[in-house]
Design an enzyme around this catalytic site. Structure first.
Site, mmCIF file in Angstrom:
data_model
loop_
_atom_site.group_PDB
_atom_site.id
_atom_site.type_symbol
_atom_site.label_atom_id
_atom_site.label_comp_id
_atom_site.label_asym_id
_atom_site.label_seq_id
_atom_site.Cartn_x
_atom_site.Cartn_y
_atom_site.Cartn_z
ATOM 1 N N CYS A 1 0.826 -1.211 0.000
ATOM 2 C CA CYS A 1 0.000 0.000 0.000
ATOM 3 C C CYS A 1 0.858 1.258 0.000
ATOM 4 O O CYS A 1 0.497 2.264 -0.615
ATOM 5 C CB CYS A 1 -0.939 -0.001 1.204
ATOM 6 S SG CYS A 1 -0.108 0.041 2.816
ATOM 7 N N HIS B 1 -1.918 1.589 7.573
ATOM 8 C CA HIS B 1 -2.119 1.656 6.122
ATOM 9 C C HIS B 1 -1.676 3.020 5.625
ATOM 10 O O HIS B 1 -1.841 4.038 6.307
ATOM 11 C CB HIS B 1 -3.612 1.434 5.821
ATOM 12 C CG HIS B 1 -3.927 1.258 4.376
ATOM 13 N ND1 HIS B 1 -3.313 0.320 3.581
ATOM 14 C CD2 HIS B 1 -4.835 1.898 3.573
ATOM 15 C CE1 HIS B 1 -3.818 0.384 2.359
ATOM 16 N NE2 HIS B 1 -4.737 1.336 2.329
ATOM 17 N N ASN C 1 -7.213 6.218 -0.707
ATOM 18 C CA ASN C 1 -6.850 4.882 -0.272
ATOM 19 C C ASN C 1 -6.365 4.115 -1.508
ATOM 20 O O ASN C 1 -7.106 4.006 -2.493
ATOM 21 C CB ASN C 1 -8.070 4.187 0.336
ATOM 22 C CG ASN C 1 -7.752 2.797 0.882
ATOM 23 O OD1 ASN C 1 -6.740 2.185 0.513
ATOM 24 N ND2 ASN C 1 -8.617 2.291 1.742
#
Length: 946
Positions: free
Chosen positions: A252, A438, A458
């Site tokens: 990520c 994250h 995201n």
């Protein structure tokens, strides 16, 4: 194994090597390709795994050689790229197209390499070794020439090294760290722009397919080409952050970085992504290659390099059993750039995760494409300056940057930013629509009527923030605000693309860290250097001892009325995939009182001189296991000087690194020169017999001692001496050097000390002598408390060739020892010095020598307080009278040293002798101890003063 195919391959290989050795590279390449084709057929047919692996390895070697030949042939005219049949192709190339210095070096290297392999095959190992050495030298020179060019481009207005050419040490560092994860990542050369990308067959990485993650393996269907999943594959359809989608690979932070980079390029029209991917068209835009071969230009371990060994990246991508891509991809189904970059950088999809402060360098962040080291793949894409700001407390971010400051930097393109959440429960995360631990991409920042908002994505391209100013927040959004941001909350609710707006207060509350990556073009003055810090035999980390740390002087000339910004970036070179356990940092020390420090306790360093004790720096770095460390500060108006120290806590490994300095004013950054180029290291021990403690103890004389001899030197430089002592970190230690002609000393007065380390310090101490005269001196190493047993390391450095350091034997070493326990009794034998007239009544001991004997006597008074001034004298004894004969030895003047008094070694012929122990004052009473050393057995008994 198919015998016919094997024989054909062998014949073609012989022809290839023969033509290669002659320098007929075009012909050689043709034969090598035939060998490769035959090997691939053999591999396909062979059932024996061992034999198949052998052929695969050989096939890879030939493919690598083809890539080398491509580099050579691409430097000549187009016709010669196909076939070069000249008996002297090098001469033809020079005539048709003059080669650069780098091209010539590479050309010569390839010729030598071919000859080396030929000699190697013929088992002429010495000849082959000589040729291989020549190849290495040519590559080193090519690296130096190439990087000198790029270094000049970056630092034409900086350090006092005017031409900015790489030193031999820097070349060695860059060459050594070209070997990464078992592959070689060659420096980027201009010749690489002529790389061949078109082939008659689809290109395939000879190293095979990359590793898959566990999730990918569970769903794996096949490796496919882009042309198999889309009718119109394109490298770039539209640079957009919203089109990038992270799949099941746990990267990520990498994907967030790609999103930020794409947003930057789209917004500011500056090439980041598009300048790194090859092949490119005439406009410098990356192209889809039907042959499936790509090359990515990166900065890795301090220098621009190619993502390849001698081969490039193929475009085979993993798909699941239902045909879905299992890697990062673009929602524009024909677009490939995100997938190709991920494959090139990751080196495999079994990615453990990193942080976007590192990976934002990985994305082509920052106006110059230079820098990313990924924790897993260990490759660098963009040159950014990383700042990590913890957001655990709102006031911290306000104090360090201020929201207006860093939001403004986003708006004008000075910084690229990602943010990351910390640990939180699933319930807490779901409540606000976030993912624990994250990374998110910050795409934009706006301020409307004092309200600060960030547009965030995201990388999963779904699951959005649901708190304040989210698409679910009906109360915070006004029509005016939505118009200012060109945002429709209602429409946003219909499509979850992972993009959302969030206010600054919520960022501070719910996110754990911000990773800011600064544009180096903000700084007019820049410099880069490369160095290596080898593992040493130091006993302690650098919170005790900085003597082994790389140290640099930084002088800033700020003619402005306001302070100027200074950024220092330390980058560790990484060469293997493993957990990064090296905690590194930078410390900055003042060398001026006006350097901006507000703390009077800061250590003021001497400019140009090495720092040995850590003290309190102007800026104390924080040790972290990131490969990138950024230190920033403001330098006041005028000339200011600093010492920069590279630090590695609990050093267990060597450290190869690059240090960059960025400043808005002119500066010089140089390594502190070595004052003591010659060092001698001695490992020693304090034992029960030698742990004598400090000079207030009677056992001080037992401490380890060393004779250092300084010869006469024809060098005009002043002779210098450095003495460093390292002991257990819980031992307070001390070192001194005394005038003693290199003999063992028992006690030292102030006039005897040439230099010493000052107060006892735990673990480490040192002293220096700036102008030492030729001669012999004594070094004493001690602990504060006696009886402390342990190892120590003594380092003696000098600029004098031929100086020596040797242990001095303990007192009486190798001699016979007798202990005499005596006592002065008032009115009987406590008669004082000769001035009182009864000297002969003092304690006397008869010594009978039957042959020539060397003796030495020490007198100590451990139980008399205060310590009296004492003396030893040795007389010849008359055979027929009680009178003393001639004095043959003495301890010198009466003194009251704790360690007592002692005679010199004296050689006495066979005879009878009397040893007299006395105090200066009469009537001093108490026990004494005398130690009699002799090189032969002797008899001694008390005379009772008769």
């Amino acid at each position: 194994m198919n015998t016919s195919l094997t024989q054909q391959a062998l014949n073609e290989a012989k022809l290839a090597v023969t033509e290669d050795g002659k320098g007929n590279f075009g012909i050689a390449k043709t034969h090598y390709i035939k060998v490769i084709q035959l090997f691939e057929q053999i591999i396909k047919d062979e059932s024996n795994t061992q034999k198949k692996n052998t052929v695969i390895r050989k096939c890879q070697e030939y493919k690598k050689r083809v890539e080398q030949l491509n580099c050579i042939l691409s430097s000549s005219s187009p016709s010669s790229q196909i076939q070069n049949q000249s008996s002297n192709p090098k001469a033809n190339v020079d005539a048709l197209s003059p080669l650069s210095a780098v091209d010539k070096l590479l050309n010569d290297a390839q010729i030598k390499l071919a000859k080396a392999k030929k000699q190697d095959a013929q088992k002429n190992y010495q000849e082959a070794l000589d040729l291989y050495t020549g190849v290495a030298e040519h590559y080193l020179k090519a690296i130096k020439e190439t990087h000198t060019h790029s270094a000049n481009a970056e630092s034409t207005r900086s350090c006092s090294v005017s031409d900015n050419k790489l030193t031999a040490t820097e070349v060695d560092v860059l060459f050594k760290t070209s070997h990464i994860n078992g592959k070689i990542y060659y420096p980027w050369l201009e010749i690489d722009l002529q790389e061949q990308f078109t082939y008659s067959e689809l290109f395939r990485d000879p190293d095979g397919t990359v590793n898959l993650s566990d999730k990918q393996k569970d769903n794996f269907g096949a490796w496919v080409r882009p042309s198999q999943i889309t009718d119109n594959p394109r490298m770039i359809a539209m640079i957009s952050s919203t089109s990038i989608i992270q799949d099941i690979v746990t990267d990520c932070s990498f994907v967030a970085s790609l999103c930020v980079t794409a947003a930057y390029e789209r917004r500011f029209k500056k090439q980041l992504i598009t300048r790194c991917i090859y092949p490119q068209n005439k406009l410098g835009q990356p192209m889809y290659n039907p042959s499936g071969k790509y090359m990515i230009k990166l900065t890795c371990n301090g220098i621009a390099r190619k993502v390849c060994q001698l081969v490039m990246v193929d475009d085979l991508l993993p798909v699941s059993r239902d045909g879905t891509l299992m890697c990062t991809f673009s929602s524009n189904k024909d677009e490939l750039w995100a997938s190709i970059i991920e494959k090139a950088l990751m080196g495999g999809y079994d990615f453990p995760g990193s942080n976007s402060g590192i990976d934002l360098q990985l994305s082509f962040v920052l106006i110059t494409v230079e820098k990313l080291i990924h924790l897993h793949s260990h490759l660098i894409l963009t040159h950014v300056i990383i700042t990590i700001v913890r957001l655990l407390v709102r006031v911290l971010i306000e104090k360090v940057h201020g929201k207006e400051f860093w939001m403004a930097r986003i708006l004008v393109g000075d910084a690229l930013i990602t943010i990351a959440t910390g640990s939180m429960t699933d319930e807490e995360a779901d409540l606000v629509g976030l993912v624990p631990t994250h990374a998110y991409a910050v795409l934009d920042a706006k301020e409307v009527n004092g309200l600060c908002l960030l547009q965030v994505k995201n990388p999963w391209s779904h699951k959005r923030w649901t708190g304040s100013f989210s698409h679910l927040d009906e109360t915070s959004w006004t029509s005016e605000l939505m118009k200012s941001l060109e945002y429709d909350r209602v429409k946003a609710g219909y499509k979850d693309d992972g993009v959302f707006w969030i206010d600054f207060d919520s960022v501070c509350k719910y996110f754990d860290s911000i990773h800011m990556n600064w544009n180096p073009e903000l700084f007019s003055w820049r410099y880069i250097l490369h160095s290596s810090w080898p593992i040493s035999d130091s006993m302690h980390p650098d919170n005790i001892n900085l003597s082994n740390n790389p140290q640099y002087t930084l002088e800033i000339q700020n003619s402005k009325k306001e302070s100027c910004a200074v950024f220092l970036l330390l980058t560790k070179h990484i060469t293997v995939i493993k957990e990064n356990k090296d905690y590194i940092t930078l410390h900055v020390y003042n060398c001026d009182n006006n350097s901006g420090s507000s703390n009077c306790l800061d250590t003021i360093a001497t400019f140009g001189e090495k720092i040995y004790y850590p003290g309190k720096p102007f800026i104390q770095g924080v040790y972290i296991n990131s490969p990138h460390i950024l230190v920033r500060f403001n330098a006041p108006t005028g000339t200011t000087r600093y010492t920069i120290v590279v630090a590695q806590h609990e050093k267990m490994n060597s450290l190869d690194f690059t240090l960059r300095c960025y400043c808005t004013s002119p500066f010089t950054l140089c390594e502190i020169p070595q004052k003591y180029p010659i060092e001698k290291k001695i490992a020693g021990q304090w034992t029960p017999l030698t742990a004598g403690g400090n000079k207030s103890h009677i056992t001080y004389l037992n401490n380890p001692q060393y004779r250092v001899s300084i010869p006469h030197s024809s060098n005009n430089n002043k002779p210098r001496l450095l003495i460093m002592l390292e002991g257990p970190k819980d031992f307070a230690v001390h070192v001194k050097i005394a005038w003693s002609r290199g003999r063992r000393v028992a006690s030292v007065s102030a006039k005897d000390i040439l230099s010493q380390s000052g107060d006892y310090r735990h673990g480490f101490c040192y002293c220096e002598v700036e102008d030492i005269q030729p001669g012999d001196y004594t070094i004493i190493v001690s602990t504060f408390e006696p009886g402390l047993c342990g190892d120590f390391l003594l380092t003696v450095g000098s600029n004098v060739i031929g100086f020596s350091v040797v242990p001095i034997p303990a007192e009486g070493a190798g001699m016979f020892k007798k202990v005499i326990n005596g006592k002065w009794i008032d009115g009987i034998n406590a008669m004082g010095c000769p001035n009182f007239g009864e000297y002969h009544r003092n304690p006397c001991y008869y010594l009978n020598l039957k042959e020539m004997t060397t003796i030495k006597v020490r007198l100590q008074t451990p139980n008399i307080n205060p310590i009296p001034a004492t003396n030893i004298k040795i007389f010849e004894k008359h055979a027929s009278t009680k009178k003393f004969g001639r004095e043959v030895a003495s301890s010198g003047p009466y003194t009251n040293y704790v360690q007592g008094v002692c005679t010199e070694d004296v050689a006495l012929p066979p005879h009878g002798y009397v040893i007299v122990f006395s105090t200066w004052d009469k009537g001093i009473t108490g026990n004494f101890v005398a130690l009699l050393y002799s090189d032969r057995p002797v008899e001694v008994f008390e005379e009772n003063g008769q």
